[in-house]
Each structure stands twice: as structure tokens, then as C-alpha cells.
Design a protein around this motif. Structure first.
Motif, mmCIF file in Angstrom:
data_model
loop_
_atom_site.group_PDB
_atom_site.id
_atom_site.type_symbol
_atom_site.label_atom_id
_atom_site.label_comp_id
_atom_site.label_asym_id
_atom_site.label_seq_id
_atom_site.Cartn_x
_atom_site.Cartn_y
_atom_site.Cartn_z
ATOM 1 N N GLN A 163 0.708 -0.687 -0.100
ATOM 2 C CA GLN A 163 0.338 0.096 0.027
ATOM 3 C C GLN A 163 0.873 1.191 0.005
ATOM 4 O O GLN A 163 1.966 0.984 0.253
ATOM 5 C CB GLN A 163 -1.111 0.410 1.258
ATOM 6 C CG GLN A 163 -2.283 -0.913 1.055
ATOM 7 C CD GLN A 163 -2.835 -1.081 2.588
ATOM 8 O OE1 GLN A 163 -2.287 -0.712 3.575
ATOM 9 N NE2 GLN A 163 -3.988 -0.437 2.269
ATOM 10 N N ARG A 214 -9.244 0.072 10.036
ATOM 11 C CA ARG A 214 -10.564 0.380 9.135
ATOM 12 C C ARG A 214 -9.937 -0.318 7.628
ATOM 13 O O ARG A 214 -9.300 -0.934 7.436
ATOM 14 C CB ARG A 214 -11.282 1.449 9.431
ATOM 15 C CG ARG A 214 -12.023 1.473 10.473
ATOM 16 C CD ARG A 214 -12.967 2.693 10.614
ATOM 17 N NE ARG A 214 -13.114 2.685 12.145
ATOM 18 C CZ ARG A 214 -14.186 4.216 12.386
ATOM 19 N NH1 ARG A 214 -14.291 5.323 11.889
ATOM 20 N NH2 ARG A 214 -14.494 4.227 13.530
ATOM 21 N N ASP A 215 -10.473 0.615 6.523
ATOM 22 C CA ASP A 215 -10.079 0.852 5.036
ATOM 23 C C ASP A 215 -8.663 2.223 5.523
ATOM 24 O O ASP A 215 -8.399 1.666 4.209
ATOM 25 C CB ASP A 215 -10.793 1.337 4.136
ATOM 26 C CG ASP A 215 -12.085 0.823 4.344
ATOM 27 O OD1 ASP A 215 -12.297 -0.671 4.693
ATOM 28 O OD2 ASP A 215 -13.339 1.451 4.257
ATOM 29 N N LEU A 216 -7.602 1.910 6.147
ATOM 30 C CA LEU A 216 -6.738 3.370 5.572
ATOM 31 C C LEU A 216 -5.777 2.016 5.668
ATOM 32 O O LEU A 216 -5.248 1.233 6.908
ATOM 33 C CB LEU A 216 -6.655 4.227 7.142
ATOM 34 C CG LEU A 216 -7.856 5.137 7.280
ATOM 35 C CD1 LEU A 216 -7.592 6.016 8.680
ATOM 36 C CD2 LEU A 216 -7.550 5.692 6.344
#
Length: 803
Positions: A163, A214-216
Motif C-alpha cells: 500500500q 478500518r480501510d486505512l
């Protein structure tokens, strides 16, 4: 600054940029030193231009504008050459082992996994991480994190999570990214340093709290320091907790005049920075270079920093102790240089402690600070006798032998005797006191004693009364064990050290005929010496004829030490006291038990010494004659009364009263003083009627007061005695009334003990007119016990008080 050509070293001007025309050379020591990377690099850059370089602990990899890559050793020698492309090499990356290398050319893309290069051919599998935002100008990979810069900003990619975790935007968008490219540097595995334009940011990669993910991404970036600089950044490198920055400088924007690049060490702060050092570097063709033409690479293991420019590569390294000493010597800070060399003597390679010390001594001599130079010789020259002798002769040449004299070796390590003699001769010419000091301080073994004695003797021929030379000559004779000569000089000078000389070298047999001289200038010390050494020297010796006063002083101290030791001299001592020291005669007569009383009385009567005669008469038993002399010769009633009190003889009191009865002043004295020894009534009854007695009323009042005081004292004593007796009686009675176990087989007899206490006798009661007397009689009966019997019961006690 000095312009350099093809020499090995690059000179830095060590001045603050912008102040070269106004300031002297800075007194602040530089932090770094510089060398030009030469050898093969020089040849490469003559035909090509450097575009980038990467550093490994074992070698260097250099990329050029013509698409070539050279592997170099740390001295700049070429070990391998690769022709990668026909265009500029933008960046080279190495893995930790140095076995894999990645290369990016002007027409290439960013690929993160670079394989081993074999004959200049890439064998790899590629994957694209990012594209579409313009040219990638810089890529830096550390552990699991990759950072790269394009025209928009800096991205950080996490390989472990695959990421992208942040995008740090470019601040100054007015600058062209291709002209002022971004500089990236990893300080450690989680700290990235970004330099772009005139802005520096330090970014820390941190783990996100699991509850916030979460989505981080699991990681995020925090900018811990951000600040602006005065110049454009061309490169960054960490140095412990500080930062090394390579700056591109435009001094005149109107004419685009380019100054030399600067290499600064700064201390980052949250919103600013503190400059630690700043060096302006003279690299080749710096006038033609742009900001994008400079790179800064570093070797973490050795703190080496490489400044890369198209036509020059300069290596900056931290200064070591040798460099520090170089700088101190250049600044003529010799003492600090010597101290630094002594502290780090195991680590310095180019310097020698003794050579630095010699340079320091030379510097001090040039400054004419001769005393300090001489003092430093002790530390610098140490045990090197050759150097010592050279320095002594140098000090002689400049006329400063006196300065070095007190620092010469004088212990186990010594110079040749001629050296010390040369210095002594120098002092004898101009400074007798300094010569004497050296003779006292220097051991006699340092020089030829007889040579110096002869020299001093020659000087005394010109100045025979000079006390300094005479004293020094005596000391020289003492070193040579010619004590008779030394003693003769000391006595001639009346020198205080004569007694020390006699004691130290046991010269008592040599001074019997010199005692008078010794006592003549210090009686106390002479007498003490005679008394302390009676076994070695006798005052009765014919060779020791003492003057009467000297002999008296000797006998006086002898008597104080021991009343019996000098008894054979006591008769003579009386005569000497009478002749020369009467105040001590009477104390001597009182303390001596060996003086002939008849002879003493004869001497005192001949000289009419009344007090002494009175004492001798009383001591010989003729107290009445002594009292008569006091009254007739001295006329001192107080002394007569005191004498009568001392003798405590009724006949003396009667004589005193009879003598005083027609002398009113004597009567007053008697009334005031005899109340406690003689009944005043006896005196009062004998006073003639009509005689005027001075202060009679006061005397009678005093007698009555004394009498009342005696009565009170007697009454108080009686009460105390009776109370104590009764208390003790009751205690004894209680004790005897207790039952005590007695062994039946024990045998004891009975003994009666009678104690009688009388407070005031009957005769005393009659004299003072007491109407009562108290007699306490205590009869106690005790049982004598055998060894097995502890106590038996006694019979009752009886107390009788008689009034």
C-alpha cells in the motif's frame, strides 16, 4: 579561499558564506575535512561527466552522462566498467550485500526489484508501482519502505502491506522540478528526510492504532520537523542526530552568478534548525553547474560524504584527532595541541607528542616567555638527556640559563656534572642569592663539589664579608663532610643553623671551647643543647669556661628540669642568683632540698636580703627572729600576720601582739585579720585607754560579723550531721531487723563495735562561748560470720544526745 587545480586536497575557506570580504578567518574549528576523489575518476571526468553515484562499504558505483557505470574502489581506482545506455544514468541502487544493483537511465522507469547485473544485461521481473504524474526524479528504498519523488510530491510505499501510505506534496510549486529536483534520504528504517527547493522535512513512519485502521493503511507518516533554508538543497545525509546538507547558492540572481556549493552541518529543530558548521567548497567548474548537477551520497559505516558534480567528486569526512591537532597548531594553540596529543596518544597517527611539545617550546622562546618554556621542558623532554642538554645550551645562547635552572633533572636521571656547574657559574656572576638557593636545592652529587668550593673561595677574596657567599660555602663544606670548616663559618656569622649542624653531625666534641660563642648569640638554644647532651659535653670541662651569667642560665634550666640533678652546684647557684638574678633566688630556696641553709643565710644577711633571710630563719626553726625581722625591717603587719598564720604558733601570735600593742596601725591590721586564729578579746583587753586606733569601729564590726558567720556555720554543720546520723541509723536498723537464713552448721562469734561522733569538743565550746555541745554515740553489735553465713540479726542500737 584558495582555488584548487588537480591537487589531491580541496581547500575550504572556513568562513561564513556572505562574510568573506569582512571577516578574519573563523576561530571555530571545522567539523569536516575534504579530499578530491582522484586516480581513475580524474580520467573518467575528463572525457565524461558524473551524473550520479551510490556508495557501498566495499566499493563505489559511478554513473555518467554518456550512460556508463563504473565500479570504483574507495581510492577512486576503476575495477569494472559497464556501458548501460547511451543516455544519462539517473540513479544507481545497491542492496546491503553489494551483490545486486539497480540502474535507472534517462529513458527508464522506476522498477523496485533490481537483479544482479551480468555483462551489463538486465535479468529481472518488473512491476509498476506508480505512473501518470510526470517524471520520477528520485527513488530511495529502505527495508520495507520505498520513497520516490515526481513533479507532484513524494510518495512512500509499504512493500509488506503493498500500500502507498502517504503523499507529501511539494511546497514551492514555482520552482521547476527538473531544475530543482527533490533530495531523499533515509535516516533509519522509519525516518525519511526530504529536501526540495529550500524546504526540509523529516517524516517519521509510524504504526497506526489497530482500532483506527478500518480501510486505512496500517502505517502513517508524521512530519516531525519542517523548516526553510536560505539556499537551494542539492543533497541530504544524516550524521548522528544532525544533518549534512549540500546547498546550491545563487549570489547574484540578476546575472545568474553562481557561487561555490556549501556543505553545512545543521541541527534540526521542530520548526527551524541550528547551524553547526558551514564550508564553501571549491569544486571544478562550479560556475557552470546548476542545482540539479550536484548530488550528496554517504557511507553510514565510516561517516563519509561524497559531493558529486559533473566534473568533480569530493569526499568529506569527519575530522579525527590528528586533524584536530593540525588545526590547533595552525592556530598556534600549542598548549591545547599538546594536551590533545597526550590524551589521545594511542589514537594519533601523524603526530608525535614530543615533537608537538618541542614546537610549543620553540613558540614560547620566540615569544620570549622563557619561564613557561623552561617549565614545559620538564613535561616535554622527559627522560631524553640529549634533548635536555640541547635545550640547556640553547637557553645559554639566549642568556636564559637562570630560567631553566630550576627545572633541570635532579633525581635518578641526571645530566652531566658540567651542565650543572655551568649554571652555577652563571649565577655566581650575577646573582649570589640565586646561587645559594640552587646549592640548597640541588643534591651535592650533581656537580663537582670541590670545583664549586674553589670558585666560591675565589669570589670571597674579592668580597670577604659577604654573608651569602660565606653561608653557601659552609653548606658546600657540609656536603663535603668538612664540618669543622662549616662550623667555623657558622660561628663567625652567628648563623642560626649552627645548632642544627652540631646535632645532625654530632659535633659536640668540637664545640667544648666554643660554648661561650654559642651562648653569646643564642643563650636559649645553647643551654638547651647542653642540657640535652650532658653525656656528650660537660660544663665542668676545663675546655668549657662559662661566664657566670651563662653558667647561671644553665643551672637555672637544669634545676627546672630536675631539682636533684645539679645538687652539687646548689651552693654556687645561690651566690650566682644573689649576684645576677635575685628574683629567682627565693623560689630556688623554697624548692631546693639540697642547698646549705647556713651558707645561704650568710649570703642573704651579707646582702641584707630581708625576705630571703626571713624564709631561711623560719626554715631553720628561728621563727621568732624571722617575725622580728618582718616587723622591724619591713614594717609590714600584713606580712607578719601571714607569717604567723603559716607557722600557727601561739608564742608567735603573742610576740606579734606585744610588738603591735603600742602601734595603732598594727593594731588595726591585727583586728582585721586574726579573728579566725586568735581570740580578739585578748588583743582588745591590752589596748591602752585613750589610744586612737584608726578605723576601730569598722574593725570591731568586722570581728562581730566574722563571729556570727562562724556561729551560723557551726549550727548548719550540726543540723546536717544530726540529720545524716539519724538517717543512717534508721537505715541500719531496718537492715538489721530483716531475717536472714543461717546455715545450722555455721559457727561465728559475737563482736561489739562502738562508733562515737563528736561535733564540737568541750574545749572549743568554752573558747567561743557555746552553751551546748552535741555528742552522738552509736553502739552497734554485729555477729562475725563464717564464710557460709551471710548476715545475722544484730542487737538494737542506742543513740545518746548530750546537751
Amino acid at each position: 579561499s584558495v582555488q584548487t587545480s588537480d591537487t589531491k586536497h580541496v581547500l575550504a575557506d572556513q568562513r561564513r558564506l556572505g562574510q568573506e570580504e569582512n571577516c578574519e578567518d573563523s576561530e571555530e574549528e571545522p567539523k569536516l575535512k575534504y579530499e578530491r576523489l582522484a586516480n581513475g575518476v580524474t580520467e573518467i571526468l575528463q572525457q565524461d561527466a558524473a551524473s550520479c553515484m551510490t556508495v557501498h562499504d566495499k566499493f563505489l558505483a559511478l554513473g555518467t552522462h554518456f550512460g556508463k557505470v563504473f565500479l570504483l574502489d574507495i581510492q577512486g581506482n576503476v575495477t569494472q566498467k559497464y556501458e548501460i545506455s547511451s543516455v544519462k544514468i539517473n540513479q544507481i541502487s545497491l542492496d546491503e550485500s553489494g551483490e545486486h544493483v539497480g540502474i535507472c537511465s534517462e529513458d527508464g522507469k522506476v522498477v523496485p526489484d533490481f537483479p544482479l547485473i551480468v555483462s551489463g544485461v538486465f535479468l529481472c521481473r518488473t512491476s509498476t508501482l506508480h505512473e501518470g504524474e510526470g517524471t520520477i526524479t528520485n527513488v530511495k528504498w529502505r527495508a520495507n519502505l520505498i520513497a520516490w519523488a515526481n513533479s507532484v510530491g513524494v510518495k512512500i510505499y509499504d512493500i509488506s502491506s503493498k500500500q502507498r501510505i502517504t503523499n507529501v506534496l511539494r511546497d514551492n510549486t514555482s520552482l521547476r522540478p527538473d531544475m530543482y529536483p527533490c533530495s531523499l534520504c533515509w535516516k533509519d528504517n522509519t525516518t525519511l528526510i526530504i529536501g526540495w527547493g529550500s524546504s526540509i522535512k523529516m517524516c517519521a513512519v509510524k504504526e497506526r492504532d489497530p482500532t483506527e485502521i478500518r480501510d486505512l493503511p496500517s502505517r502513517y507518516v508524521e512530519i516531525v520537523s519542517a523548516f526553510e533554508t536560505e539556499f537551494f538543497i542539492s543533497g541530504l545525509a544524516p550524521l548522528a542526530d544532525q544533518l549534512v546538507t549540500l546547498y546550491f547558492v545563487k549570489e547574484n540572481s540578476e546575472h545568474m552568478f553562481r557561487a561555490r556549493p556549501r556543505l553545512d552541518i545543521i541541527q534540526p529543530l521542530p520548526e527551524s534548525c541550528e547551524e553547526i558548521s558551514s564550508d564553501a567548497l571549491t569544486v571544478r567548474n562550479f560556475q557552470e553547474n546548476e542545482c540539479r548537477d550536484y548530488r550528496l551520497e554517504h557511507s553510514e559505516g565510516e561517516s563519509l560524504f561524497y559531493i558529486i558534480s559533473p566534473k568533480d567528486i569530493v569526499v568529506a569526512k569527519e575530522r579525527d584527532q590528528d586533524d584536530h591537532i593540525d588545526w590547533l597548531l595552525d592556530k598556534k594553540k600549542y598548549e591545547e595541541a599538546l594536551m590533545a596529543a597526550e590524551i589521545s596518544f594511542k589514537n594519533i597517527k601523524r603526530h608525535d607528542v614530543q615533537k608537538i611539545g618541542m614546537a610549543y617550546i620553540n613558540h614560547l622562546v620566540e615569544k620570549k616567555d622563557y619561564d613557561t618554556a623552561a617549565r614545559k621542558c620538564q613535561k616535554v623532554l622527559g627522560k631524553n638527556m640529549d634533548l635536555w642538554e640541547n635545550e640547556v645550551y640553547r637557553f645559554k645562547t639566549i642568556g636564559q640559563l637562570k630560567a631553566i635552572s630550576q627545572y633541570l633533572p635532579r633525581g635518578d636521571l641526571r645530566l652531566r656534572p658540567a651542565i650543572y656547574e655551568m649554571i652555577l657559574h652563571e649565577f655566581l656572576k650575577t646573582d649570589y642569592e640565586g646561587f645559594a638557593t640552587l646549592i640548597r636545592e640541588w643534591p651535592g652529587e650533581l656537580y663537582n663539589n670541590m670545583t664549586i668550593v674553589q670558585t666560591v673561595t675565589d669570589h670571597l677574596k674579592k668580597d670577604p664579608t659577604n654573608s651569602i657567599l660565606l653561608t653557601t660555602l659552609a653548606e658546600l663544606y657540609t656536603y663535603d663532610q668538612r664540618y669543622d670548616r662549616a662550623l667555623e663559618i657558622y660561628l663567625r656569622l652567628r648563623h642560626k643553623d649552627v645548632y642544627q649542624l652540631i646535632h645532625k653531625h654530632n659535633l659536640f666534641s668540637s664545640i667544648e671551647d666554643k660554648i661561650v660563642l654559642l651562648m653569646d648569640f643564642d643563650k636559649e638554644k645553647a643551654v638547651d643543647m647542653l642540657l640535652d647532651n650532658e653525656d656528650k659535653i660537660s660544663v665542668s670541662s676545663p675546655r668549657c669556661p662559662l661566664h657566670h651569667t651563662f653558667f647561671l642560665q644553665y643551672l637555672h634550666k637544669l634545676f627546672k628540669r630536675d631539682h636533684h640533678k645539679g645538687q652539687k652546684y646548689h651552693e654556687r647557684q645561690i651566690s650566682l642568683y644573689a649576684e645576677y638574678d635575685r628574683p629567682n633566688l627565693l623560689p630556688f630556696l623554697r624548692d631546693s632540698t639540697h642547698c646549705p641553709l647556713e651558707k645561704a643565710l650568710e649570703i642573704c644577711q651579707q646582702r641584707h636580703f630581708v625576705e630571703e633571710t626571713v624564709f631561711l630563719l623560719s626554715r631553720m626553726g628561728n621563727c621568732r627572729r624571722a617575725l622580728q625581722m618582718i616587723m622591724e625591717e619591713l614594717g609590714d603587719v600584713d606580712k607578719a600576720i601571714e607569717f604567723a598564720k603559716e607557722q600557727d604558733d601561739a608564742e608567735l601570735w603573742e610576740d606579734l601582739i606585744s610588738y603591735s600593742i603600742d602601734k595603732p596601725p598594727f593594731i588595726t591590721g591585727l583586728l582585721n585579720n586574726i579573728g579566725t586564729h586568735v581570740d580578739p578579746i585578748l588583743l582588745i583587753h591590752r589596748i591602752k585607754e585613750g589610744m586612737e586606733i584608726p578605723n576601730l569601729r569598722d574593725s570591731l564590726v568586722k570581728i562581730l560579723q566574722d563571729y556570727n558567720l562562724q556561729i551560723l556555720l557551726r549550727e548548719g554543720c550540726k543540723k546536717i550531721l544530726v540529720a545524716d546520723s539519724l538517717s543512717l541509723l534508721h537505715k541500719m536498723h531496718r537492715t538489721q531487723m530483716r531475717g536472714v537464713r543461717v546455715d545450722g552448721k555455721a559457727h561465728c562469734s559475737v563482736v561489739t563495735t562502738v562508733w562515737e561522733f563528736s561535733v564540737v569538743s568541750s574545749s572549743e565550746s568554752d573558747q567561743i562561748g557555746c552553751r551546748s555541745d552535741v555528742i552522738l554515740t552509736v553502739s552497734v553489735f554485729c555477729l562475725c560470720q563464717s564464710k557460709n553465713v551471710q548476715m545475722a540479726r544484730a542487737s538494737p542500737t542506742a543513740v545518746k544526745v548530750i546537751a
